[in-house]
Each structure stands twice: as structure tokens, then as C-alpha cells.
Scaffold this motif. Sequence first.
Motif, PDB file in Angstrom:
ATOM      1  N   ARG A 349     -28.637  28.354 -18.081  1.00 21.68           N
ATOM      2  CA  ARG A 349     -28.833  27.713 -16.858  1.00 21.68           C
ATOM      3  C   ARG A 349     -28.513  26.290 -16.929  1.00 21.68           C
ATOM      4  O   ARG A 349     -28.085  25.675 -16.388  1.00 21.68           O
ATOM      5  N   GLY A 350     -28.931  25.593 -18.092  1.00 19.64           N
ATOM      6  CA  GLY A 350     -28.454  24.220 -18.162  1.00 19.64           C
ATOM      7  C   GLY A 350     -27.125  23.762 -18.607  1.00 19.64           C
ATOM      8  O   GLY A 350     -26.698  22.738 -18.653  1.00 19.64           O
ATOM      9  N   LYS A 351     -26.135  24.825 -18.506  1.00 25.00           N
ATOM     10  CA  LYS A 351     -24.878  24.481 -18.932  1.00 25.00           C
ATOM     11  C   LYS A 351     -23.773  24.653 -17.970  1.00 25.00           C
ATOM     12  O   LYS A 351     -22.833  24.436 -18.296  1.00 25.00           O
ATOM     13  N   ILE A 352     -24.333  24.622 -16.730  1.00 25.31           N
ATOM     14  CA  ILE A 352     -23.450  24.754 -15.571  1.00 25.31           C
ATOM     15  C   ILE A 352     -23.240  23.529 -14.947  1.00 25.31           C
ATOM     16  O   ILE A 352     -24.061  22.590 -15.327  1.00 25.31           O
ATOM     17  N   THR A 353     -21.830  23.117 -14.364  1.00 26.77           N
ATOM     18  CA  THR A 353     -21.720  21.908 -13.873  1.00 26.77           C
ATOM     19  C   THR A 353     -22.499  21.746 -12.498  1.00 26.77           C
ATOM     20  O   THR A 353     -23.049  22.577 -11.881  1.00 26.77           O
ATOM     21  N   ALA A 354     -22.973  20.542 -12.385  1.00 27.65           N
ATOM     22  CA  ALA A 354     -24.039  20.328 -11.130  1.00 27.65           C
ATOM     23  C   ALA A 354     -23.562  20.872  -9.812  1.00 27.65           C
ATOM     24  O   ALA A 354     -24.263  21.332  -9.288  1.00 27.65           O
ATOM     25  N   LYS A 355     -22.142  20.617  -9.539  1.00 26.50           N
ATOM     26  CA  LYS A 355     -21.833  21.161  -7.996  1.00 26.50           C
ATOM     27  C   LYS A 355     -22.001  22.593  -8.069  1.00 26.50           C
ATOM     28  O   LYS A 355     -21.980  23.201  -6.877  1.00 26.50           O
ATOM     29  N   ARG A 356     -21.883  23.383  -9.184  1.00 28.89           N
ATOM     30  CA  ARG A 356     -22.129  24.829  -9.096  1.00 28.89           C
ATOM     31  C   ARG A 356     -23.431  25.444  -9.021  1.00 28.89           C
ATOM     32  O   ARG A 356     -23.441  26.471  -8.745  1.00 28.89           O
ATOM     33  N   ARG A 357     -24.496  24.553  -9.367  1.00 30.71           N
ATOM     34  CA  ARG A 357     -25.726  25.132  -9.406  1.00 30.71           C
ATOM     35  C   ARG A 357     -26.308  25.572  -8.249  1.00 30.71           C
ATOM     36  O   ARG A 357     -26.937  26.743  -8.217  1.00 30.71           O
ATOM     37  N   PRO A 358     -26.083  25.345  -6.995  1.00 31.12           N
ATOM     38  CA  PRO A 358     -26.620  26.265  -6.037  1.00 31.12           C
ATOM     39  C   PRO A 358     -25.972  27.500  -5.823  1.00 31.12           C
ATOM     40  O   PRO A 358     -26.765  28.300  -5.124  1.00 31.12           O
TER      41      PRO A 358
END
Length: 363
Positions: A349-358
Motif C-alpha cells: 500500500r505504501g509503494k504506490i504513487t500519490a495520485k493513484r492512491r484513490p
Amino acid sequence: MRSSASLTRLIGIANVVVVVVAVIGLVLLPSSAPAPQVPAAQRVTPRPTGEPPAQVGQPPGVVATPEFARQVKANELGLVPVLMYHRIVTKRRASIDRTPAQFRRELEKLAEEGYVPISAKEFAAGDIRVPAGKSPVVLTFDDGHPSHFGLDAAGNPRPGTAVAIILQVAAKYPGFRPVATFWINHTPFGLPTEPEQAAAVGWLVGNGFEVANHTWSHPNLRTLPKKKVRRQIAKAERLLRKLGAGPAKTMALPYGSMPRSKKTARSGAWEGTAYDFTGVFLAGAEPSRSPYAKDFDRGAIQRIQSNGNKGECRKWCSQYWLEWLRKHPRERYVSDGDPDRISIPGRLRGKITAKRRPLVNAY
């Protein structure tokens, strides 16, 4: 996957030692040899130019839930093989050449192991649409060699070329999407006239293939000042637009060599012609990170040279890496089949780029 420091060393070793020597060998070899022929019984009739390419993915309305993602073992932060090809010739004369038989075997292995081709521009943009439980692979070809593509007298792909073989494998394995990316220089596919070039590029683009930028004359961009780097890229852009393939969304660096100003490879302008790439690709040593990962670098996307596992290729080329991914399925990108969600194991969960988190669908 290795650390960033190791990645830098790999780029230096693989791009300079393996790729530069081999590509220089290609430059010194004649490029006008005819492509190998394939018996008529093995030929595949492509769909007509202009007919939309088949789309591969889940039916409309399918939504990936955490339960479904767990069931198909989805991991959309996994590694993706971006394979690099040069000449496809019956008799190999350089270390990075592949024979038609070797190329066909590699494609069939990919199909049998659940890989589905997507284009470089789709990958760089994160537009990955493959069925649930399957994995993307990116087939890329440098230099626009005659062995990659040509049209016969009937206007079909010339037998024995890379495109003809891709179509044959796709016919044998219906889930194997016939898609690839061709990065060209000033004389695409060895065709001497603009009408011939336009016909070839038009067929490829009309049938779902990507034709994009590999600079005008294939120089080592690291040796050039910024203005000459922009000139090399912009001149190729003018040709691509004239032939109906531009503006290009991706570019492959000749020899995998980055300009001293990295930003100049990604975007710029020269004498009124601008370029702005979604992705810039190296010459390879490892699988690429997922485009959804926060450490994915669109300006320096890794590729893997297609080759066996001997000598310099013991740990850098496709035979090694495809076997490694087979033995480490938790590290491989596996699709959830839903392009509107990014399914990952909860541990990532913590490895994804911020804009893709939703869009995250964790399980």
C-alpha cells in the motif's frame, strides 16, 4: 529487484558494455539484406488497414473487488518486462540479433505464460488493459530495420518480418494481442521513398501498432550539446508527423545513453517543432517498475534485451529475466482486469504513487 544504486550500476554496465558494442556492430553491417521468408502455409492475413485493433480486457461493467483481486492474485505494482529487439534475421551477425525461430519461440513462451502485449505508450501512461490474472509485456523494436516490417505486393506484412511473426503467434494464441512499438530513425524500415514510408507507417498505425521516436540519425545523445539533442529529436518528430504517426508519445534513447540534461530527452523544441514524451526508454538490464509505483521514472524506463543467458547475458537478458519472473510470481505484475482500479496486496500500500492512491484496491 535491486536498489537504486544497483540500478545505476546496471544501466552503466548493460547499456555501455552490452548494448553499445552490439549496436555499433549493427551499424557496421549492411542493412539491406532481405527479410527471411516464411512458407505460405504459415502466413497470416492481417485485418485490413483502418480496421480498429482488437481490445483486450474485461467486459464492460466488471468491477474488481478485494476478494476478486485476491482470487486472481492481482499485483499491479509488480514488475513488467519491456523487451528490446533489434534485427530479426536468419543468420545472426551481431550479438543482439535474433533469428525468426528464436523470436517466435520467445513470443510463444510469453503467450503460454500468460503475458499480453501492450504498447510502450500505453505502458508509460499507465493505460494497462489486460484480462484478470494475465500480465502485460511490452515488445519494442529499435532502428526501424527492414526485418521488422515491410509490405508485399498485395499490401500485407512481408512474410518473415517481426510483424508477420507477431500476427502468426496471435492467431495461434487468441489472447495474445498483436501489438508492438517500433522506434524509427530517418529511413524507417529501410524504405527509400516517402510514399513507401507513409504506406508502411500507415499500415502499422492503422492496425494498432505504435511508431515513435528514436532520433533522426541515432547519435549518442550524451556527447551532444542541448541544442543538437533537441534537433535530433525534433527532426524525427517532423518525419513521424509527416508520415502520420506523430506526435510521438514515447522515445527510445540510442544506445540507452541519456543526454547530460535529462529533461531535454523528455521535452523540448527546435525551430518550431516541439516534443513532449509520456515515456523515455533506456536500453535495458532489468524489468521495469509498474507505472503506478512511486519510484517509477517515466524519463528513464528500463528494458530487457531479448537474448539467451550466456556470457554478458547471464543476468541481464530476456531468457534470464522471464525465468526469474516465472520463479518469483509475487514480483510479477498481474492484472485484476479492471482498468479503473489498481489491485495490490495490502503489504504494498505504501509503494504506490500519490495520485493513484484513490484507485487502490488492496487485499
